[in-house]
Design a protein around this motif. Structure first.
Motif, PDB file in Angstrom:
ATOM      1  N   GLY A 109       0.793  -1.225   0.000  1.00  0.00           N
ATOM      2  CA  GLY A 109       0.000   0.000   0.000  1.00  0.00           C
ATOM      3  C   GLY A 109       0.825   1.274   0.000  1.00  0.00           C
ATOM      4  N   SER A 110       2.126   1.167   0.236  1.00  0.00           N
ATOM      5  CA  SER A 110       2.966   2.371   0.220  1.00  0.00           C
ATOM      6  C   SER A 110       3.122   2.854  -1.217  1.00  0.00           C
ATOM      7  CB  SER A 110       4.329   2.091   0.861  1.00  0.00           C
ATOM      8  OG  SER A 110       5.039   1.125   0.123  1.00  0.00           O
ATOM      9  N   LYS A 111       3.453   4.130  -1.344  1.00  0.00           N
ATOM     10  CA  LYS A 111       3.551   4.750  -2.669  1.00  0.00           C
ATOM     11  C   LYS A 111       4.955   5.280  -2.912  1.00  0.00           C
ATOM     12  CE  LYS A 111      -1.268   6.055  -2.497  1.00  0.00           C
ATOM     13  NZ  LYS A 111      -2.239   7.134  -2.452  1.00  0.00           N
ATOM     14  N   GLU A 112       5.332   5.241  -4.171  1.00  0.00           N
ATOM     15  CA  GLU A 112       6.629   5.775  -4.599  1.00  0.00           C
ATOM     16  C   GLU A 112       6.426   6.459  -5.940  1.00  0.00           C
ATOM     17  OE1 GLU A 112      11.123   4.132  -5.635  1.00  0.00           O
ATOM     18  OE2 GLU A 112       9.637   2.769  -4.813  1.00  0.00           O
ATOM     19  N   LYS A 113       7.091   7.578  -6.140  1.00  0.00           N
ATOM     20  CA  LYS A 113       7.031   8.282  -7.416  1.00  0.00           C
ATOM     21  C   LYS A 113       8.266   7.898  -8.221  1.00  0.00           C
ATOM     22  CE  LYS A 113       4.979  12.191  -7.431  1.00  0.00           C
ATOM     23  NZ  LYS A 113       3.732  12.003  -8.118  1.00  0.00           N
ATOM     24  N   LEU A 114       8.033   7.259  -9.372  1.00  0.00           N
ATOM     25  CA  LEU A 114       9.111   6.878 -10.275  1.00  0.00           C
ATOM     26  C   LEU A 114       9.176   7.904 -11.397  1.00  0.00           C
ATOM     27  CD1 LEU A 114       8.260   3.074 -10.643  1.00  0.00           C
ATOM     28  CD2 LEU A 114       9.813   4.135  -8.992  1.00  0.00           C
ATOM     29  N   VAL A 115      10.379   8.406 -11.688  1.00  0.00           N
ATOM     30  CA  VAL A 115      10.530   9.435 -12.714  1.00  0.00           C
ATOM     31  C   VAL A 115      11.690   9.072 -13.629  1.00  0.00           C
ATOM     32  CG1 VAL A 115      10.918  11.899 -13.173  1.00  0.00           C
ATOM     33  CG2 VAL A 115       9.704  11.192 -11.083  1.00  0.00           C
ATOM     34  N   THR A 116      11.474   9.250 -14.918  1.00  0.00           N
ATOM     35  CA  THR A 116      12.542   9.110 -15.903  1.00  0.00           C
ATOM     36  C   THR A 116      12.205   9.998 -17.091  1.00  0.00           C
ATOM     37  OG1 THR A 116      13.989   7.548 -17.041  1.00  0.00           O
ATOM     38  CG2 THR A 116      11.617   7.139 -17.211  1.00  0.00           C
ATOM     39  N   SER A 117      13.097  10.042 -18.044  1.00  0.00           N
ATOM     40  CA  SER A 117      12.810  10.808 -19.259  1.00  0.00           C
ATOM     41  C   SER A 117      12.469   9.844 -20.394  1.00  0.00           C
ATOM     42  CB  SER A 117      14.003  11.682 -19.657  1.00  0.00           C
ATOM     43  OG  SER A 117      15.070  10.888 -20.135  1.00  0.00           O
ATOM     44  N   ARG A 118      11.802  10.372 -21.352  1.00  0.00           N
ATOM     45  CA  ARG A 118      11.449   9.600 -22.547  1.00  0.00           C
ATOM     46  C   ARG A 118      12.709   9.089 -23.243  1.00  0.00           C
ATOM     47  NH1 ARG A 118       7.654  12.479 -27.024  1.00  0.00           N
ATOM     48  NH2 ARG A 118       6.878  10.621 -28.058  1.00  0.00           N
ATOM     49  N   ALA A 119      13.709   9.952 -23.360  1.00  0.00           N
ATOM     50  CA  ALA A 119      14.967   9.555 -24.013  1.00  0.00           C
ATOM     51  C   ALA A 119      15.635   8.408 -23.263  1.00  0.00           C
ATOM     52  CB  ALA A 119      15.915  10.753 -24.107  1.00  0.00           C
ATOM     53  N   TYR A 120      15.598   8.451 -21.936  1.00  0.00           N
ATOM     54  CA  TYR A 120      16.255   7.417 -21.130  1.00  0.00           C
ATOM     55  C   TYR A 120      15.555   6.068 -21.287  1.00  0.00           C
ATOM     56  CZ  TYR A 120      18.782   5.228 -17.313  1.00  0.00           C
ATOM     57  OH  TYR A 120      19.589   4.389 -16.585  1.00  0.00           O
ATOM     58  N   ILE A 121      14.245   6.036 -21.216  1.00  0.00           N
ATOM     59  CA  ILE A 121      13.539   4.759 -21.345  1.00  0.00           C
ATOM     60  C   ILE A 121      13.682   4.194 -22.761  1.00  0.00           C
ATOM     61  CG2 ILE A 121      11.231   5.632 -21.893  1.00  0.00           C
ATOM     62  CD1 ILE A 121      10.093   3.457 -20.036  1.00  0.00           C
ATOM     63  N   LEU A 122      13.717   5.053 -23.754  1.00  0.00           N
ATOM     64  CA  LEU A 122      13.925   4.568 -25.121  1.00  0.00           C
ATOM     65  C   LEU A 122      15.320   3.960 -25.292  1.00  0.00           C
ATOM     66  CD1 LEU A 122      12.146   7.362 -27.172  1.00  0.00           C
ATOM     67  CD2 LEU A 122      11.482   4.942 -27.056  1.00  0.00           C
ATOM     68  N   ALA A 123      16.303   4.526 -24.619  1.00  0.00           N
ATOM     69  CA  ALA A 123      17.680   4.033 -24.735  1.00  0.00           C
ATOM     70  C   ALA A 123      17.953   2.808 -23.856  1.00  0.00           C
ATOM     71  CB  ALA A 123      18.667   5.147 -24.381  1.00  0.00           C
ATOM     72  N   HIS A 124      17.346   2.750 -22.685  1.00  0.00           N
ATOM     73  CA  HIS A 124      17.691   1.721 -21.704  1.00  0.00           C
ATOM     74  C   HIS A 124      16.584   0.708 -21.437  1.00  0.00           C
ATOM     75  CE1 HIS A 124      21.451   3.707 -20.680  1.00  0.00           C
ATOM     76  NE2 HIS A 124      20.784   4.842 -20.732  1.00  0.00           N
ATOM     77  N   GLY A 125      15.396   0.961 -21.961  1.00  0.00           N
ATOM     78  CA  GLY A 125      14.286   0.038 -21.731  1.00  0.00           C
ATOM     79  C   GLY A 125      14.361  -1.182 -22.636  1.00  0.00           C
ATOM     80  N   LYS A 126      13.564  -2.174 -22.284  1.00  0.00           N
ATOM     81  CA  LYS A 126      13.484  -3.411 -23.069  1.00  0.00           C
ATOM     82  C   LYS A 126      12.090  -3.525 -23.676  1.00  0.00           C
ATOM     83  CE  LYS A 126      17.238  -5.718 -21.056  1.00  0.00           C
ATOM     84  NZ  LYS A 126      18.071  -4.614 -20.970  1.00  0.00           N
ATOM     85  N   ARG A 127      12.048  -3.892 -24.934  1.00  0.00           N
ATOM     86  CA  ARG A 127      10.786  -4.002 -25.662  1.00  0.00           C
ATOM     87  C   ARG A 127      10.118  -5.337 -25.329  1.00  0.00           C
ATOM     88  NH1 ARG A 127       9.440  -0.812 -29.169  1.00  0.00           N
ATOM     89  NH2 ARG A 127       8.128  -0.993 -30.945  1.00  0.00           N
TER      90      ARG A 127
END
Length: 113
Positions: free
Chosen positions: A55-73
């Motif tokens: 039930g605890s909350k966390e705010k996750l933040v990143t940039s569009r450029a970062y997720i496009l470069a480091h994310g997995k499809r």
């Protein structure tokens, strides 16, 4: 589903409930690939209101450029393609450092043209 605010640099926001939306094998949160790759939707930041199993909350933040470069499809069975970023990679500081590095490299590459 989320909310897109195109004022300023633009921010895409969404709410993620860990028990329903966390990709357990990769410990990642996914964003719609078409949204991220669209040139017609101007936004820089991604903010996820992440609600943990306890039930605890966390705010996750990143940039569009970062997720496009480091994310997995990913392509889940009956869903549209997604790009997922591991929980440990969600960081505004990492995103900013990445963008500074990329911008510096681009300035260096094109500086003499």
């Amino acid at each position: 589903i989320g909310r897109l605010d195109i004022s300023g640099e633009g921010t895409y926001s969404k709410r993620v409930v860990e028990s329903k939306h966390l990709h357990r094998n990769s410990q990642s949160v996914a964003i719609n690939a078409e949204l991220l790759e669209s040139d017609s939707l101007p936004f820089r930041w991604i903010v996820v209101d992440y609600i943990k199993a306890d039930g605890s909350k966390e705010k996750l933040v990143t940039s569009r450029a970062y997720i496009l470069a480091h994310g997995k499809r990913f392509k889940f069975r009956d869903y549209e393609p997604q790009i997922a970023l591991e929980l440990s990679e969600w960081s505004i500081d990492k995103a900013r450092r990445y963008e500074v590095t990329v911008n510096s490299q681009q300035a260096f590459c094109f500086g003499g043209v």
